[in-house]
Design a protein around this motif. Structure first.
Motif, PDB file in Angstrom:
ATOM      1  N   ARG A   1      43.748  44.030  55.097  1.00 42.64           N
ATOM      2  CA  ARG A   1      44.863  43.066  55.145  1.00 42.64           C
ATOM      3  C   ARG A   1      45.191  42.679  56.578  1.00 42.64           C
ATOM      4  NH1 ARG A   1      48.717  45.346  50.306  1.00 42.64           N
ATOM      5  NH2 ARG A   1      47.309  44.711  48.654  1.00 42.64           N
TER       6      ARG A   1
ATOM      7  N   GLY B   1      48.349  33.826  46.400  1.00 45.35           N
ATOM      8  CA  GLY B   1      47.596  34.995  45.940  1.00 45.35           C
ATOM      9  C   GLY B   1      46.106  34.880  46.181  1.00 45.35           C
ATOM     10  N   TYR B   2      45.677  33.839  46.875  1.00 44.48           N
ATOM     11  CA  TYR B   2      44.262  33.605  47.182  1.00 44.48           C
ATOM     12  C   TYR B   2      44.115  33.322  48.667  1.00 44.48           C
ATOM     13  CZ  TYR B   2      43.311  33.174  42.198  1.00 44.48           C
ATOM     14  OH  TYR B   2      43.174  33.431  40.866  1.00 44.48           O
TER      15      TYR B   2
ATOM     16  N   PRO C   1      40.676  35.735  45.241  1.00 42.51           N
ATOM     17  CA  PRO C   1      41.993  36.374  45.095  1.00 42.51           C
ATOM     18  C   PRO C   1      42.205  37.483  46.123  1.00 42.51           C
ATOM     19  CG  PRO C   1      40.518  37.110  43.364  1.00 42.51           C
ATOM     20  CD  PRO C   1      39.789  36.048  44.129  1.00 42.51           C
TER      21      PRO C   1
ATOM     22  N   SER D   1      43.415  40.234  45.620  1.00 44.99           N
ATOM     23  CA  SER D   1      43.105  41.536  45.008  1.00 44.99           C
ATOM     24  C   SER D   1      41.718  42.045  45.389  1.00 44.99           C
ATOM     25  CB  SER D   1      43.224  41.450  43.488  1.00 44.99           C
ATOM     26  OG  SER D   1      42.306  40.502  42.971  1.00 44.99           O
TER      27      SER D   1
ATOM     28  N   SER E   1      40.933  45.119  47.898  1.00 44.97           N
ATOM     29  CA  SER E   1      40.899  46.545  47.553  1.00 44.97           C
ATOM     30  C   SER E   1      39.486  47.032  47.244  1.00 44.97           C
ATOM     31  CB  SER E   1      41.815  46.829  46.365  1.00 44.97           C
ATOM     32  OG  SER E   1      41.339  46.160  45.213  1.00 44.97           O
ATOM     33  N   GLU E   2      38.525  46.137  47.182  1.00 45.41           N
ATOM     34  CA  GLU E   2      37.146  46.514  46.861  1.00 45.41           C
ATOM     35  C   GLU E   2      36.409  46.997  48.112  1.00 45.41           C
ATOM     36  OE1 GLU E   2      35.982  46.738  43.884  1.00 45.41           O
ATOM     37  OE2 GLU E   2      37.697  45.788  42.917  1.00 45.41           O
TER      38      GLU E   2
END
Length: 99
Positions: free
Chosen positions: A12, A34-35, A51, A53, A56-57
């Motif tokens: 981040r 969110g993207y 995204p 999200s 986190s990968e």
């Protein structure tokens, strides 16, 4: 009690630094909340909107680390530039259900 995930926090921070250097461009305004935009390719860069999200990968975090090593935090296209082939990127992100 919260579990800290230093690699996600680091990802981040890389994203924030990159976006703060790119400024606000017309292209960045069409990204949904969110993207974020990434530019992928070895020669010609293709823009992908992914995204948040995905941060986190672990495999995506590794791509961000490679990007940091190659480009630093100055991404002139306004989004993060990821130094890998489009095929590798789409294969990786399809495993996360992004595309």
């Amino acid at each position: 009690m919260a579990i800290r995930m230093p690699r996600i926090i680091q990802a981040r921070q890389i994203l924030k630094r990159s976006l703060s250097n790119g400024g606000s461009t017309l292209a960045s305004m069409d990204i949904p909340k969110g993207y974020f935009a990434v530019y992928v390719g070895e020669q010609e860069k293709k823009r992908f909107v992914v995204p948040v999200s995905i941060l986190s990968e672990p495999r995506f975090q590794e791509l961000l680390h490679q990007s940091e090593q190659e480009f630093g935090y100055n991404h002139p296209m306004g989004g993060i530039t990821i130094p890998c082939s489009e095929d590798l990127f789409t294969d990786l992100t399809s495993r996360f259900g992004v595309f």
